[in-house]
Design a protein around this motif. Structure first.
Motif, short mmCIF file in Angstrom:
data_model
loop_
_atom_site.label_atom_id
_atom_site.label_comp_id
_atom_site.label_asym_id
_atom_site.label_seq_id
_atom_site.Cartn_x
_atom_site.Cartn_y
_atom_site.Cartn_z
N GLU A 1 0.82 -1.21 0.00
CA GLU A 1 0.00 0.00 0.00
C GLU A 1 0.86 1.27 0.00
O GLU A 1 0.36 2.36 -0.31
N GLU A 2 2.09 1.12 0.36
CA GLU A 2 2.96 2.31 0.40
C GLU A 2 3.43 2.68 -1.00
O GLU A 2 3.16 1.98 -1.98
N THR A 3 4.17 3.71 -1.09
CA THR A 3 4.61 4.26 -2.40
C THR A 3 5.55 3.31 -3.12
O THR A 3 6.10 2.37 -2.54
N ALA A 4 5.77 3.57 -4.38
CA ALA A 4 6.65 2.75 -5.21
C ALA A 4 8.07 2.78 -4.67
O ALA A 4 8.86 1.86 -4.89
N GLU A 5 8.41 3.84 -3.93
CA GLU A 5 9.72 3.98 -3.32
C GLU A 5 10.00 2.83 -2.36
O GLU A 5 11.14 2.44 -2.16
N LYS A 6 8.93 2.32 -1.77
CA LYS A 6 9.06 1.26 -0.78
C LYS A 6 9.06 -0.12 -1.44
O LYS A 6 9.04 -1.13 -0.76
N GLY A 7 9.08 -0.19 -2.76
CA GLY A 7 9.07 -1.46 -3.50
C GLY A 7 10.21 -2.38 -3.11
O GLY A 7 10.04 -3.60 -3.05
N THR A 8 11.35 -1.79 -2.81
CA THR A 8 12.51 -2.60 -2.41
C THR A 8 12.23 -3.33 -1.09
O THR A 8 12.56 -4.50 -0.94
N GLU A 9 11.61 -2.60 -0.17
CA GLU A 9 11.26 -3.20 1.12
C GLU A 9 10.30 -4.37 0.92
O GLU A 9 10.42 -5.42 1.58
N GLY A 10 9.35 -4.20 0.00
CA GLY A 10 8.40 -5.28 -0.30
C GLY A 10 9.12 -6.51 -0.84
O GLY A 10 8.79 -7.64 -0.47
N ALA A 11 10.11 -6.28 -1.70
CA ALA A 11 10.86 -7.41 -2.26
C ALA A 11 11.63 -8.13 -1.15
O ALA A 11 11.68 -9.37 -1.12
N GLU A 12 12.21 -7.36 -0.24
CA GLU A 12 12.93 -7.97 0.88
C GLU A 12 11.98 -8.78 1.76
O GLU A 12 12.31 -9.88 2.20
N LEU A 13 10.80 -8.20 2.00
CA LEU A 13 9.82 -8.91 2.81
C LEU A 13 9.36 -10.20 2.12
O LEU A 13 9.17 -11.24 2.77
N ARG A 14 9.20 -10.14 0.78
CA ARG A 14 8.82 -11.34 0.04
C ARG A 14 9.91 -12.42 0.15
O ARG A 14 9.61 -13.60 0.32
N GLU A 15 11.17 -11.99 0.10
CA GLU A 15 12.27 -12.94 0.26
C GLU A 15 12.26 -13.56 1.65
O GLU A 15 12.43 -14.78 1.80
N LYS A 16 12.05 -12.71 2.67
CA LYS A 16 11.98 -13.22 4.04
C LYS A 16 10.80 -14.18 4.19
O LYS A 16 10.92 -15.24 4.81
N LEU A 17 9.66 -13.78 3.62
CA LEU A 17 8.47 -14.63 3.70
C LEU A 17 8.73 -15.98 3.03
O LEU A 17 8.38 -17.03 3.56
N SER A 18 9.38 -15.95 1.88
CA SER A 18 9.70 -17.19 1.17
C SER A 18 10.62 -18.07 2.02
O SER A 18 10.41 -19.29 2.11
N ALA A 19 11.63 -17.45 2.65
CA ALA A 19 12.56 -18.21 3.50
C ALA A 19 11.83 -18.82 4.70
O ALA A 19 12.06 -19.98 5.07
N VAL A 20 10.93 -18.04 5.31
CA VAL A 20 10.18 -18.53 6.46
C VAL A 20 9.25 -19.67 6.04
O VAL A 20 9.13 -20.68 6.74
N GLU A 21 8.63 -19.54 4.87
CA GLU A 21 7.76 -20.61 4.38
C GLU A 21 8.53 -21.89 4.12
O GLU A 21 8.06 -22.98 4.41
N GLU A 22 9.74 -21.77 3.56
CA GLU A 22 10.59 -22.94 3.34
C GLU A 22 10.94 -23.61 4.67
O GLU A 22 10.88 -24.84 4.79
N GLU A 23 11.34 -22.79 5.65
CA GLU A 23 11.68 -23.33 6.97
C GLU A 23 10.46 -23.98 7.60
O GLU A 23 10.55 -25.06 8.22
N ARG A 24 9.30 -23.36 7.45
CA ARG A 24 8.05 -23.92 7.98
C ARG A 24 7.76 -25.26 7.33
O ARG A 24 7.40 -26.24 8.02
N ASP A 25 7.92 -25.35 6.02
CA ASP A 25 7.68 -26.61 5.31
C ASP A 25 8.62 -27.71 5.83
O ASP A 25 8.21 -28.86 6.00
N THR A 26 9.87 -27.35 6.08
CA THR A 26 10.84 -28.31 6.63
C THR A 26 10.38 -28.80 7.99
O THR A 26 10.45 -30.00 8.30
N LYS A 27 9.91 -27.87 8.83
CA LYS A 27 9.45 -28.23 10.18
C LYS A 27 8.21 -29.13 10.09
O LYS A 27 8.07 -30.07 10.88
#
Length: 151
Positions: free
Chosen positions: A53-79
């Motif tokens: 919902e934030e500005t396009a300037e914050k797009g980088t933060e969204g990408a980082e969050l998506r990467e973190k989310l992906s990593a957490v989901e992988e770890e969750r799947d392993t667990k």
């Protein structure tokens, strides 16, 4: 010998019970980790939604969050996979414990039956010994009678 087998089965059952308890503790710890990861995933998902919902300037933060989310989901799947393996191991240990307990009960029953047979044989032997003593007494009396008649 039957009592030794029963004791060995009891010891095996105790070992299986201890393994089962340890597996359940490890499984519970994995469940806790899974819940923590699920909570972190939900928070990251919420953060990602807010970031969109934030500005396009914050797009980088969204990408980082998506990467973190992906990593957490992988770890969750392993667990989740580890939890499934622990649950299968727990089920196998429970089955082994049940089989061991059943075998132990069968050995105990067999030992009881053998003890009853032994007691019955001992009673029969004692009765035969008593009969033999009476026969010996009658033979002694007959010999005494023969002696008296001979005199």
């Amino acid at each position: 010998a039957a009592n030794d087998a029963t004791a060995a089965k009891g010891s095996e059952a105790d070992e299986l019970q201890a393994k089962l308890a340890a597996t359940e503790e490890e499984r519970d710890a994995k469940v806790g980790e899974l819940e923590a990861l699920s909570a972190e995933r939900e928070q990251l998902t919420a953060d990602l939604a807010a970031s969109k919902e934030e500005t396009a300037e914050k797009g980088t933060e969204g990408a980082e969050l998506r990467e973190k989310l992906s990593a957490v989901e992988e770890e969750r799947d392993t667990k989740v996979e580890e939890l499934a393996a622990l649950s299968a191991e727990k089920d196998q240990l429970a089955a082994d414990l049940a089989a061991s307990t059943e075998a132990s009960a069968a050995k105990s029953t067999e030992a009881d039956e053998l003890q009853q047979k032994l007691s019955a044989l001992e009673e029969e032997r004692d009765a035969k010994v008593a009969e033999l003593a009476k026969v010996a007494e009658l033979e002694a009396l007959a010999a005494e009678k023969d002696q008296l008649l001979a005199d």
